[in-house]
Scaffold this motif. Structure first.
Motif, PDB file in Angstrom:
ATOM      1  N   VAL A  64       5.869  25.213  51.654  1.00  0.00           N
ATOM      2  CA  VAL A  64       4.682  25.754  50.997  1.00  0.00           C
ATOM      3  C   VAL A  64       3.542  25.728  52.003  1.00  0.00           C
ATOM      4  O   VAL A  64       3.415  24.806  52.807  1.00  0.00           O
ATOM      5  CB  VAL A  64       4.304  25.018  49.692  1.00  0.00           C
ATOM      6  N   LEU A  65       2.741  26.782  51.934  1.00  0.00           N
ATOM      7  CA  LEU A  65       1.671  27.012  52.891  1.00  0.00           C
ATOM      8  C   LEU A  65       0.440  27.535  52.174  1.00  0.00           C
ATOM      9  O   LEU A  65       0.516  27.904  51.002  1.00  0.00           O
ATOM     10  CB  LEU A  65       2.114  28.081  53.906  1.00  0.00           C
ATOM     11  N   ARG A  66      -0.625  27.664  52.912  1.00  0.00           N
ATOM     12  CA  ARG A  66      -1.852  28.248  52.363  1.00  0.00           C
ATOM     13  C   ARG A  66      -1.999  29.666  52.898  1.00  0.00           C
ATOM     14  O   ARG A  66      -1.604  29.977  54.021  1.00  0.00           O
ATOM     15  CB  ARG A  66      -3.075  27.424  52.761  1.00  0.00           C
ATOM     16  N   ALA A  67      -2.583  30.517  52.083  1.00  0.00           N
ATOM     17  CA  ALA A  67      -2.848  31.906  52.468  1.00  0.00           C
ATOM     18  C   ALA A  67      -4.057  32.374  51.671  1.00  0.00           C
ATOM     19  O   ALA A  67      -4.431  31.765  50.668  1.00  0.00           O
ATOM     20  CB  ALA A  67      -1.637  32.788  52.176  1.00  0.00           C
ATOM     21  N   GLU A  68      -4.645  33.452  52.127  1.00  0.00           N
ATOM     22  CA  GLU A  68      -5.747  34.042  51.371  1.00  0.00           C
ATOM     23  C   GLU A  68      -5.192  34.485  50.014  1.00  0.00           C
ATOM     24  O   GLU A  68      -4.044  34.933  49.921  1.00  0.00           O
ATOM     25  CB  GLU A  68      -6.339  35.230  52.128  1.00  0.00           C
ATOM     26  N   ALA A 103       3.280  29.215  44.352  1.00  0.00           N
ATOM     27  CA  ALA A 103       3.370  27.837  43.868  1.00  0.00           C
ATOM     28  C   ALA A 103       2.660  27.732  42.526  1.00  0.00           C
ATOM     29  O   ALA A 103       1.800  28.552  42.197  1.00  0.00           O
ATOM     30  CB  ALA A 103       2.752  26.884  44.885  1.00  0.00           C
ATOM     31  N   GLY A 104       2.991  26.740  41.768  1.00  0.00           N
ATOM     32  CA  GLY A 104       2.432  26.571  40.436  1.00  0.00           C
ATOM     33  C   GLY A 104       1.060  25.921  40.418  1.00  0.00           C
ATOM     34  O   GLY A 104       0.577  25.566  39.363  1.00  0.00           O
ATOM     35  N   TRP A 105       0.427  25.790  41.564  1.00  0.00           N
ATOM     36  CA  TRP A 105      -0.903  25.186  41.625  1.00  0.00           C
ATOM     37  C   TRP A 105      -1.731  25.932  42.669  1.00  0.00           C
ATOM     38  O   TRP A 105      -1.200  26.477  43.615  1.00  0.00           O
ATOM     39  CB  TRP A 105      -0.808  23.700  41.986  1.00  0.00           C
ATOM     40  N   GLY A 106      -3.014  25.993  42.477  1.00  0.00           N
ATOM     41  CA  GLY A 106      -3.923  26.610  43.447  1.00  0.00           C
ATOM     42  C   GLY A 106      -3.774  28.119  43.531  1.00  0.00           C
ATOM     43  O   GLY A 106      -2.725  28.678  43.219  1.00  0.00           O
ATOM     44  N   THR A 107      -4.821  28.766  43.968  1.00  0.00           N
ATOM     45  CA  THR A 107      -4.806  30.223  44.129  1.00  0.00           C
ATOM     46  C   THR A 107      -4.432  30.646  45.534  1.00  0.00           C
ATOM     47  O   THR A 107      -4.255  31.831  45.793  1.00  0.00           O
ATOM     48  CB  THR A 107      -6.180  30.814  43.786  1.00  0.00           C
ATOM     49  N   ASP A 108      -4.310  29.668  46.441  1.00  0.00           N
ATOM     50  CA  ASP A 108      -4.036  30.003  47.843  1.00  0.00           C
ATOM     51  C   ASP A 108      -2.738  29.375  48.350  1.00  0.00           C
ATOM     52  O   ASP A 108      -2.557  29.180  49.544  1.00  0.00           O
ATOM     53  CB  ASP A 108      -5.212  29.589  48.724  1.00  0.00           C
TER      54      ASP A 108
END
Length: 127
Positions: free
Chosen positions: A56-60, A77-82
């Motif tokens: 799992v990573l972060r993205a815009e 992912a089931g959490w966060g918008t990024d």
């Protein structure tokens, strides 16, 4: 069912990219391994209870929606918008993973560090 250990080769591939980025460090996570810059998680690789491996990573947020629309091997992912995920296996394109790792770092790192990395990549440098 117990979660499988991530193959060491995959952890090393991620670490090769992320350890080269300013102030990014690996640490044991609740399962698997995660990389952080400051207190922000850049990436987390782990085995799931279904015996599949994920990173799992972060993205815009707009990129997360695009990845989600592409479907497997990507997922939201089931959490966060990024937060976007990628199911990894023996067919994974590790060049693509490298790009996703660097992009995730740039989302999570302080602006100055992210700009430093982006300038290096723009001039042909790589992690």
């Amino acid at each position: 069912m117990a979660r499988p250990e991530v193959p060491e080769e995959w952890v090393q591939r991620c670490d090769h990219v992320l350890a080269a980025l300013p102030r990014c460090r690996a640490e044991a996570a609740w399962t698997g391994v995660r990389w952080r810059v400051g207190n922000a998680t850049v990436a987390h690789i782990f085995g799931g209870e279904d015996q599949r491996f994920r990173i799992v990573l972060r993205a815009e947020p707009d990129e997360v929606l695009a990845f989600e629309a592409m479907g497997e091997p990507y997922f939201r992912a089931g959490w966060g918008t990024d937060v976007v995920g990628l199911v990894i296996d023996d067919t994974t394109d590790w060049d693509e993973v490298e790009e996703l790792l660097v992009a995730s770092y740039c989302v999570q790192a302080p602006r100055r560090l992210a700009e430093e990395v982006l300038q290096s990549w723009a001039s042909g440098g790589r992690a």
